[in-house]
Design an enzyme around this catalytic site. Structure first.
Site, PDB file in Angstrom:
ATOM      1  N   LYS A   1       0.847  -1.189   0.000  1.00 40.80           N
ATOM      2  CA  LYS A   1       0.000   0.000   0.000  1.00 40.80           C
ATOM      3  C   LYS A   1       0.887   1.245   0.000  1.00 40.80           C
ATOM      4  O   LYS A   1       1.979   1.247   0.581  1.00 40.80           O
ATOM      5  CB  LYS A   1      -0.898  -0.034   1.235  1.00 40.80           C
ATOM      6  CG  LYS A   1      -1.998   1.007   1.277  1.00 40.80           C
ATOM      7  CD  LYS A   1      -2.888   0.764   2.489  1.00 40.80           C
ATOM      8  CE  LYS A   1      -3.964   1.820   2.661  1.00 40.80           C
ATOM      9  NZ  LYS A   1      -4.826   1.547   3.841  1.00 40.80           N
TER      10      LYS A   1
ATOM     11  N   SER B   1      -9.677   1.536   3.299  1.00 45.60           N
ATOM     12  CA  SER B   1      -8.851   2.346   2.429  1.00 45.60           C
ATOM     13  C   SER B   1      -7.783   1.552   1.661  1.00 45.60           C
ATOM     14  O   SER B   1      -7.108   2.118   0.791  1.00 45.60           O
ATOM     15  CB  SER B   1      -8.142   3.424   3.266  1.00 45.60           C
ATOM     16  OG  SER B   1      -7.210   2.840   4.168  1.00 45.60           O
TER      17      SER B   1
ATOM     18  N   SER C   1      -9.902  -0.822   7.255  1.00 46.36           N
ATOM     19  CA  SER C   1      -9.283  -0.583   5.951  1.00 46.36           C
ATOM     20  C   SER C   1      -8.691  -1.816   5.285  1.00 46.36           C
ATOM     21  O   SER C   1      -8.396  -1.787   4.087  1.00 46.36           O
ATOM     22  CB  SER C   1      -8.209   0.506   6.065  1.00 46.36           C
ATOM     23  OG  SER C   1      -8.802   1.768   6.252  1.00 46.36           O
TER      24      SER C   1
END
Length: 331
Positions: free
Chosen positions: A76, A153, A177
């Site tokens: 990420k 997210s 997330s």
């Protein structure tokens, strides 16, 4: 081969049936073919990935392979890697911003031989349950239905995992997330206990964890991630992570169909969860109804915490930069 799990890839490398080079080439080609509709990636290092794959191939041939040697992994965007773009999913971060350190999760995966070949998209500061961002022209899309969000997210990580961009994907989670996109994309997502996976920079409640297509791969990834790192003062004492058979006979499982606040569970979701519970019951587990134990007041409290913590970052920006934060978050 893009559909193979990490465990299957390692077995194929061990037997000589597959090479890390051909696997990396296949993953890169598959991602290139799908990215036009999925928007899961914000950076790809094809040259570096293939060089790492060749080095991995040499270790396998020499009998010195590492625990995750040659397995592709995405990171990420908020996982720092020296020299890599570090804009946290927002146009408010200065163009050209890069990290000058390697975050513990990235270091542990590299040390285990995994090949970090791409970085995945996220919303501004990871503050939404989608991939909507002021930085990227298009948000990440759900591979099962590209009209839908993969969740967030860790949006790009989930989209990449569900689309077969290799077997291992690293996300972060405070309030869902990793878990939300895992649920929305049909993946295994784990938010480890705080401190189990050392992280930097520290942030109350945030942890890094795996997004994979199998439980076994999540365990393999967590075993590497959970190694100690002195830079995180909140880390837990080292503990061995092992995949072990689960004895279902008389195992007590709580069935919670109402969190205690928020929207009502949709009937088809309740039916699917109940069917899964019945499957466990038929295998010998004891399934017991569990009432929701959270409240609207508790949810509002954590929401205020997130808003306050996010505002500390946003308010420190110059006015022109602050204005570039996604309006949904800034407001």
């Amino acid at each position: 081969m893009i559909d193979l799990s990490a465990a299957e890839l390692l077995a194929a490398y061990r037997s000589g049936a597959l090479s890390p080079v051909e696997v990396m080439q296949a993953v890169l080609a598959h991602a290139a073919a799908r990215e036009g509709e999925l928007h899961a990636l914000c950076a790809v290092d094809a040259e570096g990935a293939l060089a790492a794959a060749r080095a991995s191939e040499a270790r396998w041939q020499a009998g010195t392979a590492l625990p995750l040697d040659g397995v592709p992994v995405t990171l990420k965007e908020n996982i720092a890697v020296p020299g890599a773009a570090y804009r946290l999913g927002t146009a408010a971060t200065a163009e050209g911003a890069t990290a000058d350190f390697e975050a513990p999760p990235a270091a542990r995966l590299r040390e285990a031989g995994a090949i970090a070949w791409a970085r995945t998209t996220m919303p501004d500061y990871g503050m939404l349950s989608s991939g909507l961002s002021s930085l990227y022209a298009e948000p990440a899309r759900n591979p099962w239905n590209t009209a839908m969000t993969p969740g967030g997210s860790s949006a790009g990580a989930a989209a990449a995992a569900a689309a077969g961009y290799g077997p291992l994907h690293l996300g972060t989670d405070i309030g869902g997330s990793i878990r939300l996109p895992a649920g929305w994309c049909g993946l295994v997502g784990l938010k480890p206990s705080h401190g189990r996976v050392p992280i930097k920079p520290g942030y109350a409640g945030r942890v890094a964890g795996p997004l994979t297509r199998t439980v076994a791969d999540a365990a393999l990834m967590l075993a590497a991630l959970a190694k100690p790192d002195a830079r995180d003062p909140t880390q837990l004492p080292p503990g061995q992570v092992l995949l072990r058979p689960l004895e279902l006979q008389k195992l007590r499982i709580g069935l919670m169909l109402d969190a205690g606040w928020g929207d009502a569970v949709q009937p088809e979701v309740a039916a699917a969860v109940t069917a899964a519970a019945r499957t466990f019951e038929q295998a010998g587990a004891v399934v017991e109804p569990l009432a929701g134990f959270t409240t609207r007041e508790m949810a509002d409290g954590i929401d205020r915490f997130w808003r306050m913590r996010s505002w500390l970052d946003i308010s420190a920006l110059p006015a022109d930069r602050r204005a570039q934060v996604l309006p949904y978050i800034l407001d």
